[in-house]
Design an enzyme around this catalytic site. Structure first.
Site, PDB file in Angstrom:
ATOM      1  N   ASP A  95       5.680   2.564   2.326  1.00  0.00           N
ATOM      2  CA  ASP A  95       4.835   1.401   2.573  1.00  0.00           C
ATOM      3  C   ASP A  95       4.015   1.676   3.832  1.00  0.00           C
ATOM      4  O   ASP A  95       4.566   1.747   4.938  1.00  0.00           O
ATOM      5  CB  ASP A  95       5.725   0.169   2.754  1.00  0.00           C
ATOM      6  CG  ASP A  95       4.932  -1.112   2.989  1.00  0.00           C
ATOM      7  OD1 ASP A  95       3.715  -1.040   3.219  1.00  0.00           O
ATOM      8  OD2 ASP A  95       5.556  -2.200   2.944  1.00  0.00           O
ATOM      9  N   HIS A  96       2.698   1.824   3.677  1.00  0.00           N
ATOM     10  CA  HIS A  96       1.859   2.221   4.808  1.00  0.00           C
ATOM     11  C   HIS A  96       1.715   1.113   5.857  1.00  0.00           C
ATOM     12  O   HIS A  96       1.239   1.380   6.968  1.00  0.00           O
ATOM     13  CB  HIS A  96       0.469   2.642   4.317  1.00  0.00           C
ATOM     14  CG  HIS A  96      -0.087   3.816   5.054  1.00  0.00           C
ATOM     15  ND1 HIS A  96       0.104   4.013   6.405  1.00  0.00           N
ATOM     16  CD2 HIS A  96      -0.826   4.885   4.631  1.00  0.00           C
ATOM     17  CE1 HIS A  96      -0.491   5.128   6.787  1.00  0.00           C
ATOM     18  NE2 HIS A  96      -1.068   5.678   5.730  1.00  0.00           N
ATOM     19  N   ARG A  97       2.137  -0.105   5.544  1.00  0.00           N
ATOM     20  CA  ARG A  97       2.128  -1.153   6.555  1.00  0.00           C
ATOM     21  C   ARG A  97       3.210  -0.910   7.604  1.00  0.00           C
ATOM     22  O   ARG A  97       3.098  -1.361   8.753  1.00  0.00           O
ATOM     23  CB  ARG A  97       2.356  -2.526   5.902  1.00  0.00           C
ATOM     24  CG  ARG A  97       1.288  -2.942   4.897  1.00  0.00           C
ATOM     25  CD  ARG A  97       1.690  -4.203   4.175  1.00  0.00           C
ATOM     26  NE  ARG A  97       2.953  -4.065   3.473  1.00  0.00           N
ATOM     27  CZ  ARG A  97       3.547  -5.046   2.787  1.00  0.00           C
ATOM     28  NH1 ARG A  97       2.983  -6.248   2.732  1.00  0.00           N
ATOM     29  NH2 ARG A  97       4.699  -4.827   2.174  1.00  0.00           N
ATOM     30  N   PRO A 131       0.844  -1.214   0.000  1.00  0.00           N
ATOM     31  CA  PRO A 131       0.000   0.000   0.000  1.00  0.00           C
ATOM     32  C   PRO A 131       0.872   1.254   0.000  1.00  0.00           C
ATOM     33  O   PRO A 131       1.355   1.688   1.052  1.00  0.00           O
ATOM     34  CB  PRO A 131      -0.813  -0.141   1.288  1.00  0.00           C
ATOM     35  CG  PRO A 131       0.027  -0.997   2.183  1.00  0.00           C
ATOM     36  CD  PRO A 131       0.796  -1.924   1.309  1.00  0.00           C
TER      37      PRO A 131
END
Length: 420
Positions: A392-394, A220
């Site tokens: 990376d939004h994780r 994401p």
């Protein structure tokens, strides 16, 4: 006893490779550590070194063989005193002989003896049939004056027109019909243009396509963009390059600033795994290098503790070997964050795709002269560089990415800190 030479696994994500070339011939004496052959993986050409001493008894997989799986037997090394029978026994015991990949076949040359004989000469060419309105020698072409005028206006050749008027006379409707057929005739030369060219995928191109597709589908992405004032950095670089043995580029400053920003905001220096987030100990910056085969990202290890001159020399050396596929797997595997700089191509701003397992990539645009408002409210011209962080939004939250980008901008706009 005979030793089987197998294709080794040279990188964690490598399942095979192409046997680029043999560096030893059958019958050559081999010492431990000698380079036997070169294999081409998805990102580089890597040497296979001998693990034992002996004589290269047989080459099982010829140079040029593609998609050779890891652990495939590619050759046999004989110990001193062994003969060819030891090769056959070793291959038979391993079952390798029946599964060795073949080198790509060469196109068979057509033999003169098998070429079809030329057809026997037939009767001489027949005289072409006369066109319906072909001028009779010494005579004239039958066409109305209007038809002749229209034919000249529309560039219609009356010799190719069949007349439908009295006694085969060419009239207006015949010229109009020939004109309407003209687009079809005019389009004919397009058929002579070369056919579209198809280039088979290389291992590197397949790897790039697979990894970037996986990144965009599974990671994401989110994007943060800031403008950096570059006047102080450009002035400092010009001063540092005066009489210096090593010429520093703007990208050298950017690489070290990215590493120092990772030290200030270590939450970005991380990778996502299914069971945990891994935080890296060192600030290892990957540098995107364009090659003829595709994009390669050699890594400057510990860029936060190396001086700028060392970073500059290392980038030049790594980029040079990347362009001839001579990087070692450990030189492009891993990394904390990637810097992708298209400023030298005049690109003002872009967003890059994250290179897993890294959690971020910095896209760098050109330093351009733009109007800006200074601290006193005056409109002045300044050198401004736009950078975009893909994260990376994780792993990286929006606020964390913003803090990293703010730290990076502070370093770029106060470049003396990059030298410390």
């Amino acid at each position: 006893m005979a030793h089987l030479i197998k294709l080794p696994s040279v990188a964690a994500d490598t399942s095979g490779g192409t046997l680029h070339q043999w560096l030893k011939k059958e019958g050559d004496t081999v010492a431990v550590g000698d380079a036997l052959a070169e294999i081409e993986t998805e990102k580089a050409i890597v040497e296979i070194n001998a693990e034992q001493a002996g004589v290269l008894g047989r080459i099982v997989v010829q140079a040029g063989a593609a998609s050779v799986p890891v652990n495939t037997v590619i050759g046999v090394l004989l110990a001193q005193g062994e003969d060819a029978s030891a090769i056959d026994r070793a291959l038979a015991e391993s079952g390798a002989a029946a599964h060795a990949p073949a080198a790509p076949a060469e196109p068979a040359a057509a033999s003169a003896s098998t070429a079809p004989a030329p057809a026997a000469a037939g009767p001489g060419p027949q005289a072409p049939a006369a066109a319906p309105n072909a001028p009779i020698p010494g005579g004239r072409l039958f066409a109305s004056p209007l038809a002749r005028r229209l034919a000249a206006q529309w560039h219609v050749d009356l010799l190719g027109v069949t007349g439908t008027g009295p006694h085969g006379r060419i009239v207006r409707r015949d010229v109009e019909a020939a004109r309407d057929r003209a687009p079809t005739a005019a389009a004919a030369p397009l058929a002579a243009r070369p056919a579209a060219r198809r280039v088979p995928h290389t291992g590197m191109r397949r790897a790039i396509a697979r990894r970037l597709t996986e990144s965009k589908q599974n990671v994401p992405h989110f994007y943060l963009t800031v403008d950096c004032r570059m006047d102080a950095l450009l002035a400092l670089r010009a001063q540092a390059n005066q009489g210096g043995a090593v010429k520093l580029s703007v990208n050298d400053f950017i690489v070290r600033a990215a590493a120092l920003a990772l030290r200030e905001v270590p939450e970005v220096n991380a990778s996502w795994h299914d069971d945990a987030v891994e935080y890296h100990a060192g600030a290892d910056i990957s540098v995107a290098v364009a090659t003829d085969g595709g994009l390669v990202t050699p890594i400057v290890r510990d860029a936060d503790i190396k001086p700028l001159s060392a970073i500059a020399g290392e980038i030049v050396e790594l980029a040079g070997r990347a362009k001839i596929n001579r990087l070692k797997p450990e030189e492009f595997t891993g990394g904390s964050l990637t810097v992708s700089n298209l400023g030298m191509y005049g690109i003002g701003q872009f967003a890059a795709i994250i290179n897993p397992p890294q959690a971020a990539i910095l896209a760098v645009g050109a330093a351009e002269r733009r109007p800006v408002v200074d601290a006193d409210g005056a409109l002045v011209a300044a050198s401004v560089m736009t950078v975009t962080l893909s994260a990376d939004h994780r792993v990286v939250d929006g606020a964390v990415g913003a803090r990293w980008l703010a730290a990076f901008r502070q370093l770029i706009e106060n470049p003396v800190r990059i030298l410390l």
